[in-house]
Design a protein around this motif. Structure first.
Motif, PDB file in Angstrom:
ATOM      1  N   ASP A  77      -3.402   0.986   7.715  1.00  0.00           N
ATOM      2  CA  ASP A  77      -4.636   1.115   7.108  1.00  0.00           C
ATOM      3  C   ASP A  77      -5.408  -0.901   6.822  1.00  0.00           C
ATOM      4  OD1 ASP A  77      -5.073   3.640   4.935  1.00  0.00           O
ATOM      5  OD2 ASP A  77      -5.301   3.344   7.521  1.00  0.00           O
ATOM      6  N   GLU A  78      -4.383  -1.530   6.588  1.00  0.00           N
ATOM      7  CA  GLU A  78      -4.446  -3.296   6.191  1.00  0.00           C
ATOM      8  C   GLU A  78      -5.289  -3.223   7.290  1.00  0.00           C
ATOM      9  OE1 GLU A  78      -4.255  -4.048   3.356  1.00  0.00           O
ATOM     10  OE2 GLU A  78      -4.153  -6.966   4.247  1.00  0.00           O
ATOM     11  N   LEU A  79      -4.916  -3.477   8.741  1.00  0.00           N
ATOM     12  CA  LEU A  79      -5.483  -4.008   9.123  1.00  0.00           C
ATOM     13  C   LEU A  79      -6.918  -3.927   9.230  1.00  0.00           C
ATOM     14  CD1 LEU A  79      -5.310  -5.347  12.791  1.00  0.00           C
ATOM     15  CD2 LEU A  79      -5.178  -3.201  12.899  1.00  0.00           C
ATOM     16  N   PHE A  98       0.991 -10.446  10.256  1.00  0.00           N
ATOM     17  CA  PHE A  98       0.071 -11.549  10.493  1.00  0.00           C
ATOM     18  C   PHE A  98       0.552 -13.075  10.759  1.00  0.00           C
ATOM     19  CE2 PHE A  98      -3.419  -8.345   9.826  1.00  0.00           C
ATOM     20  CZ  PHE A  98      -3.015  -7.151   8.584  1.00  0.00           C
ATOM     21  N   TYR A 101      -1.106 -10.299  14.951  1.00  0.00           N
ATOM     22  CA  TYR A 101      -0.909  -8.810  14.130  1.00  0.00           C
ATOM     23  C   TYR A 101      -0.369  -7.523  15.145  1.00  0.00           C
ATOM     24  CZ  TYR A 101      -1.149  -3.997  12.448  1.00  0.00           C
ATOM     25  OH  TYR A 101      -0.942  -2.846  11.625  1.00  0.00           O
ATOM     26  N   ARG A 115       0.753  -0.742  -0.165  1.00  0.00           N
ATOM     27  CA  ARG A 115       0.339  -0.041   0.157  1.00  0.00           C
ATOM     28  C   ARG A 115       0.719   1.174   0.269  1.00  0.00           C
ATOM     29  NH1 ARG A 115      -5.086   0.163   2.750  1.00  0.00           N
ATOM     30  NH2 ARG A 115      -6.553  -1.847   2.372  1.00  0.00           N
ATOM     31  N   PHE A 118      -6.267 -13.808  13.357  1.00  0.00           N
ATOM     32  CA  PHE A 118      -5.158 -13.525  13.326  1.00  0.00           C
ATOM     33  C   PHE A 118      -4.374 -13.317  14.153  1.00  0.00           C
ATOM     34  CE2 PHE A 118      -5.914  -9.032  12.882  1.00  0.00           C
ATOM     35  CZ  PHE A 118      -7.196  -9.105  12.582  1.00  0.00           C
ATOM     36  N   ASP A 172       3.478  -4.409   7.820  1.00  0.00           N
ATOM     37  CA  ASP A 172       2.855  -5.366   9.180  1.00  0.00           C
ATOM     38  C   ASP A 172       2.698  -7.072   8.809  1.00  0.00           C
ATOM     39  OD1 ASP A 172      -0.256  -3.373   7.221  1.00  0.00           O
ATOM     40  OD2 ASP A 172       0.971  -3.148   9.267  1.00  0.00           O
ATOM     41  N   ALA A 203      -9.054 -14.181   3.232  1.00  0.00           N
ATOM     42  CA  ALA A 203      -8.784 -12.721   3.993  1.00  0.00           C
ATOM     43  C   ALA A 203      -7.551 -12.256   4.277  1.00  0.00           C
ATOM     44  CB  ALA A 203     -10.247 -12.585   4.689  1.00  0.00           C
ATOM     45  N   VAL A 204      -6.621 -12.829   4.774  1.00  0.00           N
ATOM     46  CA  VAL A 204      -4.724 -12.404   6.218  1.00  0.00           C
ATOM     47  C   VAL A 204      -4.434 -12.357   4.276  1.00  0.00           C
ATOM     48  CG1 VAL A 204      -3.648 -12.069   7.052  1.00  0.00           C
ATOM     49  CG2 VAL A 204      -6.097 -12.972   7.873  1.00  0.00           C
ATOM     50  N   ALA A 258      -8.790  -3.148   7.040  1.00  0.00           N
ATOM     51  CA  ALA A 258      -8.686  -4.158   5.663  1.00  0.00           C
ATOM     52  C   ALA A 258      -8.993  -5.198   5.872  1.00  0.00           C
ATOM     53  CB  ALA A 258      -8.229  -3.550   4.462  1.00  0.00           C
ATOM     54  N   VAL A 259      -8.127  -6.192   6.501  1.00  0.00           N
ATOM     55  CA  VAL A 259      -8.103  -7.608   6.965  1.00  0.00           C
ATOM     56  C   VAL A 259      -9.472  -7.725   7.713  1.00  0.00           C
ATOM     57  CG1 VAL A 259      -6.733  -8.876   7.872  1.00  0.00           C
ATOM     58  CG2 VAL A 259      -6.019  -8.084   6.717  1.00  0.00           C
ATOM     59  N   GLU A 279       3.492   0.484   2.745  1.00  0.00           N
ATOM     60  CA  GLU A 279       2.990  -0.211   3.862  1.00  0.00           C
ATOM     61  C   GLU A 279       3.578  -1.926   3.209  1.00  0.00           C
ATOM     62  OE1 GLU A 279      -0.717   2.733   5.843  1.00  0.00           O
ATOM     63  OE2 GLU A 279      -0.774   0.780   4.922  1.00  0.00           O
TER      64      GLU A 279
END
Lengths: 192, 318
Positions: free
Chosen positions: B82-84, A76, A58, A2, A56, A74, A90-91, B86-87, A11
């Motif tokens: 923001d990905e958190l 996960f 994170y 991102r 998850f 990030d 989804a993750v 979104a997930v 990101e």
């Protein structure tokens, strides 16, 4: 990946994948506890009453500022049990790097293979192949008395000869190494 | 060192460049030039391209909210990206499905206790996701639904509770749909009474000795809402995650597989029946007056017949 123009922030997302109980959460939690506190954010763990990952785990990790841009990763994990396939998808969506945590216990051979196939299928559903996604393998639980040897695991799971590392994540061995390897691969991939 | 020679201050490399440097040390042959410089150039190009795209989007849709969230970063604190969020939104879609199905069952006069248990379990899971992402708006919406469910439980006996819950649900769903947006939001807006396919399964499981509503709630809490997920689950994993005794987890999986096989057999039988009715229609078409239509209908019949034959072979129908 991102690109946050307003914040001038890149990101990246790295996911720990693998069968249930292979050590994904152990890896992430150890990493969180042993990275510089100023470089990482809060650890979030969404698990069941039995402390199995339900959704998850994170935490965000700051890779510093390069030129005018902040780089953040990030991290996960995914739940490993077969019936959490939708959550894994989804993750994994939009992933930039994967650490596949394999369980070296001999009775987990089938679980490793199923999880690996599932990972490939999840990427293909999004129009990607494993060859295109930076990834490394971690042969975890090498301290088990009858642990499958890394050479066997390599043949079984890593025909593409991606980078790999042996580990005993419960003791922190091989955790930072796996993290470093995957971040190297991801950053080089971004550079291209 | 003298006053005239200020000490050289070596700033530590950003961690990103440390990783790139290590890569070069580890595998000089794989490195193609100065990785750090290439990385910086690539970053500049990425941001320039994204800025252009956002500027173009702003021209096309001037009233649309800007995509980059304002992240309040306290010094020394690495905020979630923001990905958190979104997930968590992507995972939430599974539970929104459950709320849709259970609400439909409830409003159709189905088993209220079971439907409410599923709704409450889904809301609890959604609440955990919203809380993890610090998503205040999402939490607010879920709290509102919790209140409606609580009010329904209290008012069930007075006969008006059902109507009030229906009205509350019909007011809540559009708000929630607007918040979640996308395909999930569209689905919620179109919520009409459709078949809640998995409810019969849970009624069947409730009848299995040793299960019951409380233990079924453990399945919901572990994210096991559908016949497909339960029938493909490993009983050992299910027992570990839900806390069910191993022998019960095995029974749940076995019963669900049997139930699914029976459902598939019934579907195949029904399809055969429809096929017979369709061939009667095809034969009734006038071959001279509607030759193209007759030909197309015959082709369609043949294709369907092959499919039903394959299904019959895959699922032995008694």
């Amino acid at each position: 990946m991102r690109v946050n123009v307003r914040q001038r922030q890149l990101e990246l997302k790295v996911v720990f994948y693998g069968p249930g109980l292979s050590g994904k959460t152990t890896n992430l939690a150890w990493l969180h506890d042993n990275l510089p506190p100023e470089a990482r954010g809060r650890l979030i763990q969404l698990d069941t009453e039995g402390e199995r990952t339900l959704f998850f785990d994170y935490f965000p990790y700051d890779l510093g500022t390069v030129g005018d841009y902040d780089i953040k990763v990030d991290f996960f994990t995914v739940p490993g049990q077969s019936f959490y396939q939708a959550t894994r998808r989804a993750v994994l969506d939009g992933v930039d790097g994967i650490i596949f945590v394999a369980d070296s216990a001999p009775e987990r051979e089938a679980a490793n293979l199923l999880s690996h196939d599932d990972m490939r299928a999840a990427l293909e559903e999004r129009g990607r192949s494993l060859d295109e996604v930076p990834h490394v393998y971690q042969w975890n639980k090498q301290d088990l008395p009858n642990a499958v040897s890394p050479s066997v695991l390599e043949r079984m799971l890593n025909p593409e000869k991606a980078a790999s590392v042996t580990a005993i994540a419960a003791k922190g061995e091989g955790v930072l190494e796996a993290k470093a390897l995957v971040l190297e691969e991801v950053l080089v991939h971004v550079s291209r | 060192m003298s006053v005239a020679d200020p000490p050289e201050i070596v700033m530590p490399l950003p961690r990103a460049l440390v990783h790139l440097a290590r890569r070069h040390e580890r595998d000089p042959s794989a490195a193609d030039g100065d990785e750090a410089a290439r990385f910086q150039e690539r970053l500049a190009r990425l941001f320039a391209r994204e800025a252009e795209a956002q500027a173009a989007a702003a021209v096309d849709a001037p009233d649309a909210p800007t995509p980059d969230a304002e992240v309040s970063n306290r010094p020394g604190v690495v905020a979630p990206s923001d990905e958190l969020r979104a997930v968590t939104h992507r995972i939430s879609s599974q539970f929104v499905d459950v709320i849709s199905q259970a609400s439909t069952e409830l409003l159709r006069g189905g088993d209220a206790d079971m439907a409410l248990a599923r709704i409450e379990s889904a809301l609890a899971s959604l609440g955990r996701l919203a809380s993890a992402a610090d998503d205040a708006r999402h939490t607010e919406l879920l709290d509102a639904m919790h209140e409606h469910v609580a009010a329904y439980r209290e008012a069930r006996s007075d006969g008006r509770g059902h109507a009030r819950f229906r009205d509350a649900l019909r007011a809540w769903l559009p708000d929630y749909a607007t918040y979640v947006g996308g395909a999930m939001g569209d689905k919620l807006r179109r919520l009409v009474e459709f078949e809640a396919d998995d409810m019969p399964l849970f009624r069947h499981l409730e009848s299995v000795r040793g299960i019951g509503p409380r233990r079924l709630c453990r399945l919901y809490a572990a994210g096991l809402f559908t016949a497909e997920a339960i029938s493909e689950a490993d009983p050992a994993d299910m027992a570990a995650v839900t806390g069910l005794p191993r022998h019960l987890a095995e029974r749940v999986v076995t019963e669900t597989r049997g139930w699914r096989a029976e459902q598939r057999s019934q579907v195949v039988l029904e399809m055969k029946g429809r096929l017979m009715r369709f061939i009667a229609v095809v034969r009734g078409l006038d071959a001279e007056r509607d030759p193209e239509l007759r030909r197309a209908a015959t082709d369609a019949y043949e294709a369907m017949r092959l499919i039903v034959t394959e299904l019959e072979e895959d699922h032995v129908v008694g």
